[in-house]
Design an enzyme around this catalytic site. Structure first.
Site, PDB file in Angstrom:
ATOM      1  N   ASN A 145      -4.873  -1.797   6.386  1.00 43.71           N
ATOM      2  CA  ASN A 145      -6.205  -2.397   6.456  1.00 43.71           C
ATOM      3  C   ASN A 145      -6.049  -3.875   6.101  1.00 43.71           C
ATOM      4  O   ASN A 145      -5.865  -4.220   4.939  1.00 43.71           O
ATOM      5  CB  ASN A 145      -7.121  -1.677   5.450  1.00 43.71           C
ATOM      6  CG  ASN A 145      -8.487  -2.324   5.348  1.00 43.71           C
ATOM      7  OD1 ASN A 145      -8.860  -3.174   6.160  1.00 43.71           O
ATOM      8  ND2 ASN A 145      -9.245  -1.929   4.333  1.00 43.71           N
ATOM      9  N   LYS A 165      -8.175  -6.211   6.245  1.00 45.32           N
ATOM     10  CA  LYS A 165      -9.396  -6.816   5.674  1.00 45.32           C
ATOM     11  C   LYS A 165      -9.676  -8.173   6.333  1.00 45.32           C
ATOM     12  O   LYS A 165      -9.343  -8.355   7.501  1.00 45.32           O
ATOM     13  CB  LYS A 165      -9.269  -6.899   4.148  1.00 45.32           C
ATOM     14  CG  LYS A 165      -8.878  -5.543   3.534  1.00 45.32           C
ATOM     15  CD  LYS A 165      -9.004  -5.467   2.049  1.00 45.32           C
ATOM     16  CE  LYS A 165      -8.598  -4.070   1.581  1.00 45.32           C
ATOM     17  NZ  LYS A 165      -8.723  -3.896   0.140  1.00 45.32           N
ATOM     18  N   HIS A 210     -15.355   2.129   3.873  1.00 46.79           N
ATOM     19  CA  HIS A 210     -14.483   1.496   2.883  1.00 46.79           C
ATOM     20  C   HIS A 210     -15.311   1.064   1.673  1.00 46.79           C
ATOM     21  O   HIS A 210     -16.466   0.653   1.815  1.00 46.79           O
ATOM     22  CB  HIS A 210     -13.761   0.291   3.499  1.00 46.79           C
ATOM     23  CG  HIS A 210     -12.684  -0.214   2.602  1.00 46.79           C
ATOM     24  ND1 HIS A 210     -12.941  -1.053   1.545  1.00 46.79           N
ATOM     25  CD2 HIS A 210     -11.350   0.054   2.551  1.00 46.79           C
ATOM     26  CE1 HIS A 210     -11.807  -1.288   0.897  1.00 46.79           C
ATOM     27  NE2 HIS A 210     -10.834  -0.629   1.491  1.00 46.79           N
ATOM     28  N   GLU A 217     -15.373  -1.514  -0.010  1.00 47.11           N
ATOM     29  CA  GLU A 217     -15.920  -2.880   0.059  1.00 47.11           C
ATOM     30  C   GLU A 217     -17.177  -2.908   0.926  1.00 47.11           C
ATOM     31  O   GLU A 217     -18.112  -3.657   0.645  1.00 47.11           O
ATOM     32  CB  GLU A 217     -14.837  -3.842   0.575  1.00 47.11           C
ATOM     33  CG  GLU A 217     -13.767  -4.067  -0.496  1.00 47.11           C
ATOM     34  CD  GLU A 217     -12.368  -4.284   0.027  1.00 47.11           C
ATOM     35  OE1 GLU A 217     -12.194  -4.646   1.197  1.00 47.11           O
ATOM     36  OE2 GLU A 217     -11.415  -4.087  -0.770  1.00 47.11           O
ATOM     37  N   GLU A 270      -9.812   6.784  -1.840  1.00 42.39           N
ATOM     38  CA  GLU A 270      -9.446   5.506  -2.452  1.00 42.39           C
ATOM     39  C   GLU A 270     -10.258   5.296  -3.731  1.00 42.39           C
ATOM     40  O   GLU A 270     -11.412   4.848  -3.664  1.00 42.39           O
ATOM     41  CB  GLU A 270      -9.727   4.354  -1.489  1.00 42.39           C
ATOM     42  CG  GLU A 270      -8.968   4.447  -0.191  1.00 42.39           C
ATOM     43  CD  GLU A 270      -8.865   3.084   0.498  1.00 42.39           C
ATOM     44  OE1 GLU A 270      -7.746   2.608   0.674  1.00 42.39           O
ATOM     45  OE2 GLU A 270      -9.916   2.507   0.824  1.00 42.39           O
ATOM     46  N   GLY A 284      -6.688  -3.052  -4.831  1.00 36.21           N
ATOM     47  CA  GLY A 284      -6.399  -4.467  -5.031  1.00 36.21           C
ATOM     48  C   GLY A 284      -6.221  -4.851  -6.490  1.00 36.21           C
ATOM     49  O   GLY A 284      -6.207  -6.029  -6.840  1.00 36.21           O
ATOM     50  N   SER A 310      -3.550   0.183  -4.070  1.00 31.21           N
ATOM     51  CA  SER A 310      -2.319  -0.393  -4.617  1.00 31.21           C
ATOM     52  C   SER A 310      -1.051   0.394  -4.284  1.00 31.21           C
ATOM     53  O   SER A 310      -0.137   0.483  -5.113  1.00 31.21           O
ATOM     54  CB  SER A 310      -2.449  -0.605  -6.134  1.00 31.21           C
ATOM     55  OG  SER A 310      -3.525  -1.482  -6.414  1.00 31.21           O
TER      56      SER A 310
HETATM   57  P1  PGA Z   1      -4.867  -2.251  -1.680  1.00 37.20           P
HETATM   58  O1  PGA Z   1      -6.133  -1.890  -0.742  1.00 37.20           O
HETATM   59  O2  PGA Z   1      -3.682  -1.534  -1.080  1.00 37.20           O
HETATM   60  O3  PGA Z   1      -4.740  -3.747  -1.587  1.00 37.20           O
HETATM   61  O4  PGA Z   1      -5.198  -1.756  -3.039  1.00 37.20           O
HETATM   62  C1  PGA Z   1      -6.309  -0.600  -0.240  1.00 37.20           C
HETATM   63  C2  PGA Z   1      -7.579  -0.545   0.580  1.00 37.20           C
HETATM   64  O5  PGA Z   1      -8.557  -1.236   0.228  1.00 37.20           O
HETATM   65  O6  PGA Z   1      -7.641   0.166   1.601  1.00 37.20           O
END
Ligand code: PGA
Length: 250
Positions: free
Chosen positions: A9, A11, A95, A97, A167, A173, A213
């Site tokens: 992803n 983003k 997601h 976000e 997640e 992140g 992560s």
């Molecule tokens: P990350 O993000 O691997 O940077 O923690 C995962 C995601 O948001 O799908």
């Protein structure tokens, strides 16, 4: 047998030139038969060039979001048909976000899932608890209600086109990963919940990815867990070498 899947992803990262560069790196380094199904989700403006550049490779291009309506006065939005017209047949929905910054509710996500499935698309459906939910020991209930409210109205048949991505928001992140045991515990719970709702045949076939992560250093341990069928990768998907090291962790 359910599929192992590693999806990147991206983003809101990478302009056109950076997208082309990262794809060129991926093409150079990816094996002809990767250990898992590989997907990348660039931003909208780079979907078509990504699709063109990845033709005749094993890499599938996915979108990060999509609108629930077919067309019309929805300034700034993108429909399923628009995605399909540029070769994109997979979409990430829900997601954290999108839920947090764009206020996407379980109810709205049910509509988006319906639209994607009506258009014969595959959905990577994301969900997961916040840290407060886990601290209050509400994480299982919260996750189950996310699934119930957005997915459990679907027919058995529809589940062929659903990929789940658990997640935990506190791990996205942040550099803080759920331990392999925490991931397995939740994934087993999710599979049990699907078994209760739809029977074991459906539950055994659905791929459940872990996200938050995931890095080359921890992917192997996480993917080794019985109910973890791959990963949704944010930060580490922005470097071909790291992303492919995660794919090769299978
Ligand atoms: P990350 O993000 O691997 O940077 O923690 C995962 C995601 O948001 O799908």
């Amino acid at each position: 047998m359910r599929k192992n899947i590693v999806a990147g992803n991206w983003k809101m990262n990478n302009d056109l030139a950076q997208t082309q560069e990262l794809i060129a790196d991926l093409k150079k380094q990816i094996s002809a038969a990767p250990a898992a199904t590989v997907m990348i989700a660039p931003t909208y403006t780079n979907l078509y060039p990504a699709f063109e550049a990845l033709k005749n490779t094993p890499v599938i291009v996915a979108a990060q979001n999509m609108h629930q309506n077919a067309s019309g006065a929805f300034t700034g939005e993108i429909s399923a048909a628009m995605l399909k017209s540029v070769g994109v047949e997979t979409v990430i929905l829900g997601h954290s976000e999108r839920r947090a910054y764009f206020k996407e509710s379980n109810e709205l996500l049910a509509e988006k899932v319906n639209t994607a499935l009506e258009n014969d698309m595959t959905v990577i459906f994301c969900f997961g608890e916040e840290l407060e939910d886990r601290k209050a020991d509400k994480h299982f209930d919260l996750v189950e209600s996310q699934l119930k409210e957005s997915l459990y109205h679907l027919s058995k048949e529809s589940w062929k086109n659903i990929i789940l991505a658990y997640e935990p928001v506190w791990a996205i992140g942040t550099g803080e990963t759920a331990s392999p045991e925490q991931a397995q515990e939740m994934h087993a719970f999710i599979r049990k919940s699907i078994t209760d709702a739809y029977g074991s045949e459906i539950a055994e076939e659905v791929s459940i990815l872990y996200g938050g992560s995931v890095k080359p250093a921890n992917a192997k341990e996480i993917f080794a867990k019985e109910d973890v069928d791959g990963g949704l990768i944010g930060g580490a998907s922005l470097k071909a070498e790291d992303f492919l090291a995660i794919v090769n962790a299978f």
